[in-house]
Design an enzyme around this catalytic site. Structure first.
Site, PDB file in Angstrom:
ATOM      1  N   LYS A  66       0.802  -1.237   0.000  1.00 32.95           N
ATOM      2  CA  LYS A  66       0.000   0.000   0.000  1.00 32.95           C
ATOM      3  C   LYS A  66       0.833   1.285   0.000  1.00 32.95           C
ATOM      4  O   LYS A  66       0.590   2.213   0.762  1.00 32.95           O
ATOM      5  CB  LYS A  66      -0.990   0.002   1.183  1.00 32.95           C
ATOM      6  CG  LYS A  66      -1.877  -1.218   1.201  1.00 32.95           C
ATOM      7  CD  LYS A  66      -2.692  -1.334  -0.061  1.00 32.95           C
ATOM      8  CE  LYS A  66      -3.134  -2.744  -0.325  1.00 32.95           C
ATOM      9  NZ  LYS A  66      -3.579  -2.973  -1.701  1.00 32.95           N
ATOM     10  N   TRP A  71       0.319   1.820  -9.051  1.00 32.41           N
ATOM     11  CA  TRP A  71       0.571   3.005  -9.890  1.00 32.41           C
ATOM     12  C   TRP A  71       1.926   2.879 -10.595  1.00 32.41           C
ATOM     13  O   TRP A  71       2.038   3.093 -11.807  1.00 32.41           O
ATOM     14  CB  TRP A  71       0.547   4.240  -8.980  1.00 32.41           C
ATOM     15  CG  TRP A  71       0.560   5.563  -9.655  1.00 32.41           C
ATOM     16  CD1 TRP A  71       0.321   5.827 -10.972  1.00 32.41           C
ATOM     17  CD2 TRP A  71       0.821   6.819  -9.024  1.00 32.41           C
ATOM     18  NE1 TRP A  71       0.409   7.188 -11.202  1.00 32.41           N
ATOM     19  CE2 TRP A  71       0.718   7.798 -10.026  1.00 32.41           C
ATOM     20  CE3 TRP A  71       1.122   7.209  -7.722  1.00 32.41           C
ATOM     21  CZ2 TRP A  71       0.917   9.161  -9.750  1.00 32.41           C
ATOM     22  CZ3 TRP A  71       1.318   8.550  -7.444  1.00 32.41           C
ATOM     23  CH2 TRP A  71       1.213   9.515  -8.451  1.00 32.41           C
ATOM     24  N   HIS A 133       7.125  -7.465  -2.711  1.00 29.46           N
ATOM     25  CA  HIS A 133       7.104  -6.840  -1.378  1.00 29.46           C
ATOM     26  C   HIS A 133       8.236  -7.429  -0.516  1.00 29.46           C
ATOM     27  O   HIS A 133       8.329  -7.125   0.675  1.00 29.46           O
ATOM     28  CB  HIS A 133       5.774  -7.121  -0.670  1.00 29.46           C
ATOM     29  CG  HIS A 133       4.591  -6.384  -1.230  1.00 29.46           C
ATOM     30  ND1 HIS A 133       4.634  -5.074  -1.637  1.00 29.46           N
ATOM     31  CD2 HIS A 133       3.297  -6.777  -1.418  1.00 29.46           C
ATOM     32  CE1 HIS A 133       3.432  -4.704  -2.065  1.00 29.46           C
ATOM     33  NE2 HIS A 133       2.611  -5.710  -1.950  1.00 29.46           N
ATOM     34  N   ARG A 155       5.888   5.316   0.775  1.00 26.79           N
ATOM     35  CA  ARG A 155       4.833   6.283   1.066  1.00 26.79           C
ATOM     36  C   ARG A 155       4.904   6.599   2.549  1.00 26.79           C
ATOM     37  O   ARG A 155       5.382   5.755   3.330  1.00 26.79           O
ATOM     38  CB  ARG A 155       3.493   5.623   0.737  1.00 26.79           C
ATOM     39  CG  ARG A 155       2.307   6.539   0.780  1.00 26.79           C
ATOM     40  CD  ARG A 155       1.062   5.766   0.371  1.00 26.79           C
ATOM     41  NE  ARG A 155      -0.050   6.668   0.182  1.00 26.79           N
ATOM     42  CZ  ARG A 155      -1.284   6.277  -0.057  1.00 26.79           C
ATOM     43  NH1 ARG A 155      -1.575   4.986  -0.152  1.00 26.79           N
ATOM     44  NH2 ARG A 155      -2.247   7.158  -0.209  1.00 26.79           N
ATOM     45  N   SER A 163      -4.306   3.014   4.330  1.00 29.52           N
ATOM     46  CA  SER A 163      -4.653   2.395   3.060  1.00 29.52           C
ATOM     47  C   SER A 163      -4.768   0.879   3.221  1.00 29.52           C
ATOM     48  O   SER A 163      -5.724   0.252   2.740  1.00 29.52           O
ATOM     49  CB  SER A 163      -3.588   2.731   2.009  1.00 29.52           C
ATOM     50  OG  SER A 163      -3.867   2.097   0.800  1.00 29.52           O
ATOM     51  N   ARG A 284      -8.470   3.369  -4.394  1.00 32.56           N
ATOM     52  CA  ARG A 284      -9.369   3.994  -3.419  1.00 32.56           C
ATOM     53  C   ARG A 284      -9.334   5.500  -3.637  1.00 32.56           C
ATOM     54  O   ARG A 284      -9.821   5.980  -4.637  1.00 32.56           O
ATOM     55  CB  ARG A 284      -8.979   3.562  -1.989  1.00 32.56           C
ATOM     56  CG  ARG A 284     -10.057   3.746  -0.940  1.00 32.56           C
ATOM     57  CD  ARG A 284      -9.593   3.259   0.428  1.00 32.56           C
ATOM     58  NE  ARG A 284      -8.442   3.995   0.932  1.00 32.56           N
ATOM     59  CZ  ARG A 284      -8.500   5.038   1.762  1.00 32.56           C
ATOM     60  NH1 ARG A 284      -9.653   5.456   2.197  1.00 32.56           N
ATOM     61  NH2 ARG A 284      -7.392   5.649   2.154  1.00 32.56           N
TER      62      ARG A 284
HETATM   63  N1  LIG Z   1      -2.894   5.042 -10.393  1.00 27.38           N
HETATM   64  C1  LIG Z   1      -2.806   5.406  -9.131  1.00 27.38           C
HETATM   65  N2  LIG Z   1      -2.426   6.656  -8.798  1.00 27.38           N
HETATM   66  C2  LIG Z   1      -2.353   7.044  -7.510  1.00 27.38           C
HETATM   67  N3  LIG Z   1      -2.639   6.232  -6.469  1.00 27.38           N
HETATM   68  C3  LIG Z   1      -3.011   4.971  -6.749  1.00 27.38           C
HETATM   69  C4  LIG Z   1      -3.118   4.506  -8.081  1.00 27.38           C
HETATM   70  N4  LIG Z   1      -3.536   3.229  -8.048  1.00 27.38           N
HETATM   71  C5  LIG Z   1      -3.699   2.901  -6.756  1.00 27.38           C
HETATM   72  N5  LIG Z   1      -3.398   3.954  -5.967  1.00 27.38           N
HETATM   73  C6  LIG Z   1      -3.469   4.028  -4.515  1.00 27.38           C
HETATM   74  O1  LIG Z   1      -2.368   3.306  -3.943  1.00 27.38           O
HETATM   75  C7  LIG Z   1      -2.801   2.619  -2.766  1.00 27.38           C
HETATM   76  C8  LIG Z   1      -2.631   1.139  -2.969  1.00 27.38           C
HETATM   77  O2  LIG Z   1      -1.286   0.855  -2.790  1.00 27.38           O
HETATM   78  P1  LIG Z   1      -0.511  -0.222  -3.654  1.00 27.38           P
HETATM   79  O3  LIG Z   1      -0.813  -0.043  -5.067  1.00 27.38           O
HETATM   80  O4  LIG Z   1       0.926  -0.149  -3.266  1.00 27.38           O
HETATM   81  O5  LIG Z   1      -1.126  -1.596  -3.141  1.00 27.38           O
HETATM   82  S1  LIG Z   1      -0.399  -3.034  -3.249  1.00 27.38           S
HETATM   83  O6  LIG Z   1       0.582  -3.092  -2.153  1.00 27.38           O
HETATM   84  O7  LIG Z   1       0.209  -3.159  -4.539  1.00 27.38           O
HETATM   85  O8  LIG Z   1      -1.486  -4.000  -3.032  1.00 27.38           O
HETATM   86  C9  LIG Z   1      -4.246   3.020  -2.554  1.00 27.38           C
HETATM   87  O9  LIG Z   1      -4.177   4.192  -1.746  1.00 27.38           O
HETATM   88  P2  LIG Z   1      -5.414   4.716  -0.834  1.00 27.38           P
HETATM   89  O10 LIG Z   1      -6.391   5.286  -1.780  1.00 27.38           O
HETATM   90  O11 LIG Z   1      -4.825   5.758   0.062  1.00 27.38           O
HETATM   91  O12 LIG Z   1      -5.933   3.536  -0.080  1.00 27.38           O
HETATM   92  C10 LIG Z   1      -4.703   3.326  -3.966  1.00 27.38           C
HETATM   93  O13 LIG Z   1      -5.844   4.136  -4.045  1.00 27.38           O
END
Ligand SMILES: Nc1ncnc2c1ncn2[C@@H]1O[C@H](COP(=O)(O)OS(=O)(=O)O)[C@@H](OP(=O)(O)O)[C@H]1O
Length: 323
Positions: A66, A71, A133, A155, A163, A284
């Site tokens: 998270k 992204w 991870h 982050r 998250s 999210r």
């Molecule tokens: N494209 C894009 N741009 C910006 N932010 C994004 C994007 N995709 C996913 N998210 C937000 O990233 C959070 C999820 O983290 P991860 O992608 O690292 O999750 S994982 O560990 O791979 O399962 C989660 O953050 P929160 O919204 O704060 O919960 C996602 O909403």
């Protein structure tokens, strides 16, 4: 089951019995090389450590859970495949970024195989982009010693923990309240935790070997995506030409990979990633500082104290959380 496979499984079971154990959100987690790992993933990590051969052309995208990995996957996939796919026909429109950039530690799962002596040969045939991870210390030696490049996204811990709590409770998998989970997080007893040691492992490597490990912050990527996407492209050896920059290719990739855009795609609204998780749970709010809406003053106090203790001499700071 072959005799060889039986021996490997027996030795993994012996190892598990010898490790400290506690409850995690997907079952028991074990303390291995200083980090808490879910048991099935641990078995895969050990297998990878023994057999995985990184290639110089491999690019590994890494993070604690998270922290922006979905992204980062979308961006690096788009950067490195922009000659193969036009942006209007990219597989990102029909596949979740996690399907396009597989997790190293889940690859054996995905191939439905029990980790055994020869099974990692499949991995060397997989695409050149991988993700993980796994903490730095536990990465296979070939990742550390080949010329393969590593991009780490981190982050601020407050948003990352909030998250994760939303993701895991949304998937019906977490029995803790936010307060209880925050306490576990501070103690480091969460999957791939302690968070602090995870980020510091990659941070130190990025300082020592900047040509090998690129360290990014989610917050900086949000603040200046153009600068960071160009930096990413240079780091992976696919720099944008002046012509591309003039045509606005950088901005188009940023738009394609934006949370708003990915979230609206059919595959991410209704699809599933691996057998268990809904794609929509990966998208999210994506806000910096959303933690203020979820963490109580006492949780914030406790987290700031741990953060100060763990990161104070590292040079690593987060604007979203001033201690
Ligand atoms: N494209 C894009 N741009 C910006 N932010 C994004 C994007 N995709 C996913 N998210 C937000 O990233 C959070 C999820 O983290 P991860 O992608 O690292 O999750 S994982 O560990 O791979 O399962 C989660 O953050 P929160 O919204 O704060 O919960 C996602 O909403």
């Amino acid at each position: 089951m072959s005799e060889e496979t039986k021996i490997v499984i027996d030795s993994h079971e012996q190892l598990l019995l010898s490790l400290p154990k506690t409850n995690g959100w997907l079952g028991d987690i074990y303390l291995y090389q200083g980090f808490w790992c879910p048991s099935k993933i641990l078995t895969n990590i050990i297998s990878l450590q023994k057999h995985y051969q990184a290639h110089d052309q491999h690019i590994l995208l890494a993070s604690t859970p998270k922290s922006g990995l979905t992204w980062l996957k979308a961006l690096v996939f788009s950067i490195t495949n922009r000659v193969t796919y036009t942006l209007s026909a990219t597989p990102l429109l029909t596949s979740n970024p996690h399907e396009l950039v597989p997790f190293l530690e889940f690859t054996l799962y995905a191939h439905n195989k029990i980790p055994e002596i020869n099974s990692t040969s499949d991995i060397s045939l997989s695409p050149r982009l991988f993700s993980t991870h796994i903490p730095y210390v536990s990465l296979p030696e070939s990742v550390k010693h080949s010329n393969c490049r590593v991009i780490y996204i981190c982050r601020n811990p407050f948003d990352s923990l909030v998250s994760f709590w939303h993701f895991a409770t949304g998937e019906g998998r977490l029995k803790y309240t936010m307060e209880e989970y925050a306490e576990k997080f501070c103690e480091g007893e969460v999957g791939f935790g302690p968070f602090w040691d995870h980020i510091l492992g990659f941070w130190k490597e990025s300082l020592e070997k900047p040509e090998k490990v690129l360290f990014l912050k989610y917050e900086n990527l949000k603040e200046d995506p153009v600068f960071h996407v160009k930096k990413l492209a240079e780091f992976v050896g696919f720099p944008f030409s002046l012509e591309e920059e003039k045509q606005g290719v950088v901005e188009e990739i940023i738009k394609l990979c934006s949370l708003k855009n990915l979230k609206e795609l059919e595959v991410n609204k209704n699809g599933k990633f691996m057998p268990n998780f809904r794609n929509k749970s990966y998208f999210r709010k994506g806000e910096v500082g959303d933690w203020v809406n979820h963490l109580s003053p006492s949780m914030v106090e406790r987290l700031k104290k741990v953060m100060q203790e763990k990161l104070s001499n590292s040079g690593l700071t987060f604007k979203a959380v001033l201690c």
